[in-house]
Write a protein that holds these residues in place. Sequence first.
Motif, mmCIF file in Angstrom:
data_model
loop_
_atom_site.group_PDB
_atom_site.id
_atom_site.type_symbol
_atom_site.label_atom_id
_atom_site.label_comp_id
_atom_site.label_asym_id
_atom_site.label_seq_id
_atom_site.Cartn_x
_atom_site.Cartn_y
_atom_site.Cartn_z
ATOM 1 N N ASP A 1 39.734 36.211 43.975
ATOM 2 C CA ASP A 1 38.982 36.647 45.059
ATOM 3 C C ASP A 1 38.136 37.886 44.579
ATOM 4 O O ASP A 1 37.003 38.117 44.789
ATOM 5 N N LEU A 2 38.854 38.860 44.011
ATOM 6 C CA LEU A 2 38.223 40.062 43.553
ATOM 7 C C LEU A 2 37.080 39.754 42.494
ATOM 8 O O LEU A 2 35.827 40.426 42.651
ATOM 9 N N GLU A 3 37.084 38.781 41.631
ATOM 10 C CA GLU A 3 36.237 38.391 40.665
ATOM 11 C C GLU A 3 35.029 37.612 41.339
ATOM 12 O O GLU A 3 34.005 37.900 40.980
ATOM 13 N N ASN A 4 35.393 36.767 42.496
ATOM 14 C CA ASN A 4 34.161 36.212 43.339
ATOM 15 C C ASN A 4 33.335 36.954 43.942
ATOM 16 O O ASN A 4 32.146 36.818 44.235
ATOM 17 N N ARG A 5 33.808 38.593 44.139
ATOM 18 C CA ARG A 5 33.020 39.426 45.013
ATOM 19 C C ARG A 5 31.968 39.941 44.104
ATOM 20 O O ARG A 5 31.047 40.403 44.597
ATOM 21 N N ASN A 6 32.209 39.903 42.700
ATOM 22 C CA ASN A 6 31.255 40.604 41.648
ATOM 23 C C ASN A 6 30.067 39.549 41.429
ATOM 24 O O ASN A 6 30.192 38.421 41.182
#
Length: 81
Positions: free
Chosen positions: A76-81
């Motif tokens: 989820d954090l990676e998909n924010r970037n």
Amino acid sequence: EKQGNELVFTADSDAIITKGIVALLIRVFSHQTPENILNADVSFIDKIGLKDHLSPTRANGLVSMIQQMKQYARQDLENRN
């Protein structure tokens, strides 16, 4: 599932012990931000002696479930970037 900034987990199992383990983890990790999930202190598992009462296979499954939930948070954090 993503709800706002939080992740909500659902899971089930036919095996009653596994169902209980996953219910515990869902209670701990659901409705938390990915950052909180990744930084979660799961030492309570050792403090309550849960692993001591599980077969090696189930204890490994517990660790795998925690790793998977943290992996969802990382993704989820990676998909924010």
